[in-house]
Design an enzyme around this catalytic site. Structure first.
Site: not given
Ligand code: AMP
Length: 217
Positions: A14, A88, A127, A162, A173
């Protein structure tokens, strides 16, 4: 004014797609995760609460997030926006509906990035993000590597993984996405604004599908 929403699991891309769209169309990128990570660095009780939620992979309170979005939308200076990470759940989607009634919104596009779990796992594993500007890179995917190893292309700041990008939080998540966010697919399908995007392809192939829809092809 045009608005874009993504319905996609964590690490589906995203943020990367938002950056590409903003570069091409000059829209404002509003990432709730980014806003919350900034807010979690303040020196107050709310910051502690937000940090705890992010680190455990849970959602922060709807009221808090809606207040953040409302403020951002009211200060928009562009002719389009991308909401990355919002709504969400159904409560947030209904609140968004109310909020945008006050806008001269020509069109709302809801992009459902449909992506297999194994692909998401690869994107998540590699990531790395810039702690300053939030740019997202991936050390395992050639087209998403930074120009200089481990440094942000724009800020020249060292990239980080992160804190919530660990396997345990990621699984949480992902489950939350399936339980709370995925039901929004039928909500927006009924409103006739949902577009399915094949998210298993490479970055530019995904982007081209989005551009074709935005250009009305
Ligand atoms: P993201 O950067 O979108 O992956 O978001 C990181 C974390 O921020 C999430 O795991 C949640 O804890 C929190 N968060 C982001 N967006 C929302 C939202 N719309 N509602 C509640 N919590 C959110």
């Amino acid at each position: 004014m045009r608005g874009i929403i993504f319905i996609a699991p964590p690490a589906a891309g995203k943020g990367t797609q938002s950056d590409l769209i903003c570069d091409k169309y000059g829209f404002e990128h509003i990432s709730t995760g980014e806003l919350l990570r900034d807010a979690s660095e303040e020196d107050n009780l709310e910051a502690l609460y937000i940090k705890e939620k992010i680190d455990s992979g849970e959602l922060v309170d709807d009221e808090l997030i809606i207040e953040l979005i409302d403020k951002k939308l009211h200060n928009l200076k562009t002719n389009g926006f991308i909401l990355d990470g919002f709504p969400r759940n159904l409560v947030q989607a209904k609140m968004l509906n109310e909020m945008i009634k006050n806008f001269n919104l020509k069109q709302l596009y809801v992009f459902n990035i449909d992506v297999e779990f194994s692909v998401v796992m690869q994107r998540f594993t590699g990531r790395i993000t810039c702690p300053d500007c939030g740019n997202v890179y991936n050390k395992l995917i050639d087209e998403l590597k930074p120009k200089k190893d481990n440094y942000c292309n724009d800020c020249d700041v060292m990239l980080e993984t992160r804190a919530d990008d660990n396997e345990e939080t990621f699984t949480k998540r992902f489950e939350l996405y399936a339980d709370e966010t995925e039901p929004l697919i039928s909500y927006y399908m009924e409103k006739g604004v949902l577009h399915r995007i094949n998210g298993n392809l490479d970055t530019m192939q995904i982007f081209n599908q989005i551009v074709n829809i935005l250009e009305g092809e």
